[in-house]
Scaffold this active site. Structure first.
Site, PDB file in Angstrom:
ATOM      1  N   PHE A 145       0.923  -0.993   0.027  1.00 45.25           N
ATOM      2  CA  PHE A 145      -0.136   0.168  -0.006  1.00 45.25           C
ATOM      3  C   PHE A 145       0.851   1.344  -0.006  1.00 45.25           C
ATOM      4  O   PHE A 145       1.709   1.363   0.949  1.00 45.25           O
ATOM      5  CB  PHE A 145      -0.898   0.097   1.296  1.00 45.25           C
ATOM      6  N   ASP A 230       9.387   2.945   1.651  1.00 37.08           N
ATOM      7  CA  ASP A 230       8.129   3.459   2.002  1.00 37.08           C
ATOM      8  C   ASP A 230       7.886   3.254   3.518  1.00 37.08           C
ATOM      9  O   ASP A 230       7.814   2.231   3.877  1.00 37.08           O
ATOM     10  CB  ASP A 230       7.109   3.020   1.438  1.00 37.08           C
ATOM     11  N   LYS A 259       2.353   9.776   8.409  1.00 30.90           N
ATOM     12  CA  LYS A 259       1.423   9.326   9.626  1.00 30.90           C
ATOM     13  C   LYS A 259       2.210   9.877  10.976  1.00 30.90           C
ATOM     14  O   LYS A 259       1.832  11.060  11.418  1.00 30.90           O
ATOM     15  CB  LYS A 259       1.579   7.888   9.675  1.00 30.90           C
TER      16      LYS A 259
END
Length: 407
Positions: A145, A230, A259
């Site tokens: 993702f 990532d 995040k």
């Protein structure tokens, strides 16, 4: 528990209000969150919820931490926005902090993880254009993702998205995690980079093997292609180290953060080595890139993680969480208990993830089920042992109530 007529009427009011003004994108429970503090959220009815999803690994310091409140007040009284055409003091200070604590030399700031990953994709393709005779393909992993923009959805390896928003952005080749043969078979003269998460978060907490990553690093060096990590979900202490790549003894060429880097404030970053500082003016940018308010918050959050050694705390509490989950496993048939630091998951004996999440929410606990068989836990890095014990107690009660048991 049967709903009262009053409760049903309130839920109906929430549904009608939402339908009138909000574009439908998600099935949300019929409640409105009003405030948060530490490990807890409260709704408008005064109900408290122990949060073990952490806003999807965002609230790294817990809800409404004092350090973020303080820096927002201070910076908003000085400078909120000056445009990306100018330097600002918090931008320079935050960039130096991130390069000081990582293996990277340069930073590009953005507002979301998808935006940071878009920047990484653009930089990799710029590198391919300038140094690899126009190579543009990026190898990514199935079950990965990377975001919800069209390019990052194309990079993502979720099978549910295979035919969504066609035609996708071309130039991405997906291979299984930890499968070196498949990855090597995908490399061609058109390859400019390999991009992966070291712990697949949305994919259900699947972890890259150390030998796999080390071999990929060597392959990238041999072929002259970039290694992109990532770390939107794994970065800033989440896995027990400041960055997940530190577990592997491998340095990537590009890393993305999001995040937890802002502790709840919209913020992300892309970092790279100085030899890949390739963008020309106009190639990359954004209205809010390096905005002073965001920069001040990010600097304060990361400094707090450093000062309080929250990476070490995440490692310790993560080990305790895994141990206690293993103790529950025999009773409820939980399996494949796994994770790094405070990014953990386990498999259920039946596809009842959504039902378990709903029952836990009814009992005052927020957890996440990325797929019907998987439960994911990603609490604040400040989580205490007592919080974990309380979560496990509610989880066990919820499992009993919906009939989860070992076969």
């Amino acid at each position: 528990m049967l709903q009262t007529l009053d409760t049903q009427e309130k839920e109906q009011d929430i549904s009608e209000e939402a339908e009138q003004s909000l574009l439908f994108t998600a099935n949300r429970p019929k409640m409105i969150m009003e405030r948060g503090e530490g490990m807890y959220l409260w709704d408008t009815e005064g109900n408290a919820y122990l949060d073990f999803s952490g806003g999807w690994a965002v609230t790294s310091l817990g809800h409404s931490p004092a350090v973020v409140q303080d820096v927002l007040k201070e910076q908003s009284g000085t400078l909120i926005h000056s445009s990306p055409a100018f330097y600002n003091k918090p931008m320079l200070e935050f960039a130096k902090l991130l390069t000081d604590i990582s293996c990277f030399d340069k930073v590009f700031f953005a507002s979301s993880g998808a935006e940071a990953n878009e920047g990484a994709i653009k930089l990799a393709r710029k590198y391919g254009a300038v140094r690899l005779n126009g190579a543009y393909e990026i190898i990514t992993l199935t079950n990965s993702f990377h975001g919800r923009t069209l390019a990052t959805m194309s990079a993502t390896g979720k099978s549910q998205w295979d035919h969504l928003y066609e035609p996708k952005v071309s130039g991405f080749r997906h291979v299984p995690i930890n499968d070196l043969d498949a990855c090597f078979a995908a490399i061609s003269e058109n390859t400019c980079a390999i991009m992966l998460e070291l712990v697949q978060g949305e994919g259900g907490i699947h972890i890259v093997d150390q030998s796999y990553l080390q071999t990929l690093r060597k392959a990238c060096d041999v072929y002259g292609i970039l290694l992109i990590i990532d770390e939107i979900q794994t970065g800033i202490g989440r896995t027990g180290r400041m960055f997940a790549y530190e577990h592997y003894g491998v340095e990537p060429d590009i890393m993305t953060l999001g995040k937890g880097i802002g502790g709840g404030f919209p913020l992300s970053a892309m970092l790279t080595k100085k030899q890949y500082d390739l963008f020309e003016p106009g190639d990359q940018g954004g209205t809010y890139c390096g905005q002073p308010l965001a920069m001040a918050v990010g600097r304060a959050v990361v400094q707090e993680v450093i000062d309080r050694k929250l990476g070490d705390h995440a490692h310790m509490q993560g080990e305790y969480l895994l141990l206690q989950l293993r103790r529950l496993s025999g009773t409820f048939g939980l399996s494949k208990i796994r994770g790094k630091g405070l990014l953990t998951a386990f498999d259920l004996p039946a596809p009842v993830g959504a039902e378990l999440v709903a029952r836990c929410l009814h009992k005052g606990l927020i957890i996440n089920s990325p797929s019907p068989f998987v439960i994911r836990l990603m609490p604040a890095l400040t989580v205490a042992t007592a919080d974990i014990d309380q979560m496990l107690l509610i989880l066990a009660e919820a499992c009993k109530e919906i009939g989860i048991a070992a076969s």
